[in-house]
Design a protein around this motif. Sequence first.
Motif, PDB file in Angstrom:
ATOM      1  N   MET A 125      -0.744   3.543   3.551  1.00  0.00           N
ATOM      2  CA  MET A 125      -0.354   2.403   4.367  1.00  0.00           C
ATOM      3  C   MET A 125      -1.331   2.220   5.528  1.00  0.00           C
ATOM      4  SD  MET A 125       3.447   1.860   5.881  1.00  0.00           S
ATOM      5  CE  MET A 125       3.184   2.698   7.430  1.00  0.00           C
ATOM      6  N   ASN A 126      -1.799   3.323   6.051  1.00  0.00           N
ATOM      7  CA  ASN A 126      -2.757   3.256   7.148  1.00  0.00           C
ATOM      8  C   ASN A 126      -4.101   2.701   6.709  1.00  0.00           C
ATOM      9  OD1 ASN A 126      -2.932   3.590   9.877  1.00  0.00           O
ATOM     10  ND2 ASN A 126      -2.367   5.746   9.780  1.00  0.00           N
ATOM     11  N   VAL A 160       0.971  -6.481   6.554  1.00  0.00           N
ATOM     12  CA  VAL A 160       1.104  -5.063   6.897  1.00  0.00           C
ATOM     13  C   VAL A 160       2.412  -4.832   7.642  1.00  0.00           C
ATOM     14  CG1 VAL A 160       0.050  -3.107   8.076  1.00  0.00           C
ATOM     15  CG2 VAL A 160      -1.408  -4.804   6.993  1.00  0.00           C
ATOM     16  N   PHE A 198       0.805  -1.216   0.000  1.00  0.00           N
ATOM     17  CA  PHE A 198       0.000   0.000   0.000  1.00  0.00           C
ATOM     18  C   PHE A 198       0.840   1.270   0.000  1.00  0.00           C
ATOM     19  CE2 PHE A 198      -4.587  -1.082   1.099  1.00  0.00           C
ATOM     20  CZ  PHE A 198      -4.479  -2.363   0.599  1.00  0.00           C
ATOM     21  N   THR A 207      -4.612   0.132   5.114  1.00  0.00           N
ATOM     22  CA  THR A 207      -4.634  -1.335   5.199  1.00  0.00           C
ATOM     23  C   THR A 207      -5.605  -1.793   6.289  1.00  0.00           C
ATOM     24  OG1 THR A 207      -2.752  -1.202   6.694  1.00  0.00           O
ATOM     25  CG2 THR A 207      -2.277  -1.756   4.408  1.00  0.00           C
ATOM     26  N   GLY A 208      -5.744  -0.980   7.335  1.00  0.00           N
ATOM     27  CA  GLY A 208      -6.615  -1.355   8.446  1.00  0.00           C
ATOM     28  C   GLY A 208      -8.085  -1.355   8.088  1.00  0.00           C
ATOM     29  N   PRO A 233     -10.764  -5.440   3.715  1.00  0.00           N
ATOM     30  CA  PRO A 233     -11.045  -6.806   4.150  1.00  0.00           C
ATOM     31  C   PRO A 233     -10.155  -7.846   3.471  1.00  0.00           C
ATOM     32  CG  PRO A 233     -12.635  -6.150   2.506  1.00  0.00           C
ATOM     33  CD  PRO A 233     -11.629  -5.031   2.607  1.00  0.00           C
ATOM     34  N   PHE A 234      -8.946  -7.500   3.106  1.00  0.00           N
ATOM     35  CA  PHE A 234      -8.094  -8.528   2.493  1.00  0.00           C
ATOM     36  C   PHE A 234      -6.624  -8.450   2.874  1.00  0.00           C
ATOM     37  CE2 PHE A 234      -7.801  -5.009  -0.373  1.00  0.00           C
ATOM     38  CZ  PHE A 234      -6.571  -5.097  -1.004  1.00  0.00           C
ATOM     39  N   THR A 235      -6.262  -7.509   3.750  1.00  0.00           N
ATOM     40  CA  THR A 235      -4.856  -7.391   4.128  1.00  0.00           C
ATOM     41  C   THR A 235      -4.583  -8.128   5.438  1.00  0.00           C
ATOM     42  OG1 THR A 235      -5.493  -5.292   5.103  1.00  0.00           O
ATOM     43  CG2 THR A 235      -4.382  -5.200   2.992  1.00  0.00           C
ATOM     44  N   SER A 236      -3.573  -8.961   5.442  1.00  0.00           N
ATOM     45  CA  SER A 236      -3.230  -9.698   6.663  1.00  0.00           C
ATOM     46  C   SER A 236      -2.285  -8.873   7.523  1.00  0.00           C
ATOM     47  CB  SER A 236      -2.562 -11.019   6.298  1.00  0.00           C
ATOM     48  OG  SER A 236      -1.351 -10.764   5.617  1.00  0.00           O
TER      49      SER A 236
END
Lengths: 322, 97
Positions: A280-281, A294, A237, A283-284, A287-290
């Motif tokens: 980058m923030n 991150v 991201f 990502t939170g 519904p697909f980033t682990s």
Amino acid sequence: MTATLTLRDDLGSIGARTGFTRNNYKITPGLYCLGDAGKNSPVLVTANYKLSFDALRKELMGQNLWILVVDTRGINVWCAAGKGTFSAEEIAYQVQRAQLDQIVSHRELLLPQLSANGVAAHELKKLCGFRGRFGPILAADIPEFLRTGETSETMRTVTFSLRERAVLVPLEVCMTLKHLFVAAVVFFVLSGISPDFFSLGLALNRGTVLLLATLMAIFAGAAATPLLLPWLPFRQFWLKGAVVGAIAALLLFAGLPLTSSIEKIAIFLWVSGSSAFLAMNFTGSTPFTSLSGVAKEMRPGLAFQISSTVLAILFWVAGPFM
Amino acid sequence: MQGFRYLDDTAILRLSVEKCIGCGNCLLVCPHRIFQVQDGKAEIVDRNACMECGACAKNCPTAAIYVNPDDGCGCAAYIINSWITKIRGKAASGCSC
Ligand code: SF4
Ligand code: SF4
């Protein structure tokens, strides 16, 4: 309770989405009766987050059923399950408090699928005598689920459409704007440093330029990147955000009265670095980033953001001395 | 979730085939299509699409699944906070979502 949404509800949703009044949007936990619910009507479980509850209410207009609202402290189903507040224990507690076993004759609770990371359905039975079953992800699919008694593969797969991303943008932007006032003060001070110590004129002129550049960075990282997400290059991201930020900075040069190239470099680094951070923030919110992913991208991401910010400050302050 | 792939070979997800009884819970609760049940056993068919939400592990009756147990919502603010916590040795304040 009525299933009709009023204008006030809609205004409330705007407040909740922009983050200004988000904490005040709780529904009192407990059992709610929708339509003419009786002993055999299904029982749906949800969080006491106003937006979750309203979505449910809107989709279920005209149905007769029970809604059991559990206390997740006003947080949505997904985040509450992740944080452990939407749990089998909490559901069992609300079932007992509402004396649900005396209100309905069946022993089944329909749970939102996205609560599955917080609720072990097989534990519910032991805790309160009710069996838990997971329904679809979206409230809009509940009527079909009630009709057929099954969830299709599509209903169980999370999506992240342009519309779903657009809904998140106001919150992302507003969370950032909250810090902007403090940032503006710092910008004006930094911008006024001059060969004869401090110049108010420079502070105002250059401070405004920096503020505009920052607004552009917020737009790039917190609005444009989330919206364009699947079409941007790279998977990390921060890289997506840096690309959008770099383009935004180049666009800015067309409109801003920047003459010295050292100032241009400073603005370029600042806008692409901040945009990378905001992206980058985000990502939170997807519904697909682990979490492992991150954590992995944050090492290069933060290194880039910190170094570009430090260099940007140096170049910006050096501007008037050139 | 076409168009949304995150980092490959990163997510921590393990399945113990010996413990699996093929109940299919994991298949039902997973918001991505990671599992398949065949001949009474679950198998991982798309590991790289896993977002480590933990729903499968939580709902497996025989604890056959292991997912990265670090909780939190997966946002950068949360991770920064937990790093600061490690450095300062104080409790994490979490994030604002
Ligand atoms: S952790 Fe979540 S996304 Fe990953 S396999 Fe389990 S249920 Fe699916
Ligand atoms: S939930 Fe556990 S036991 Fe059931 S199929 Fe999945 S891995 Fe096997």
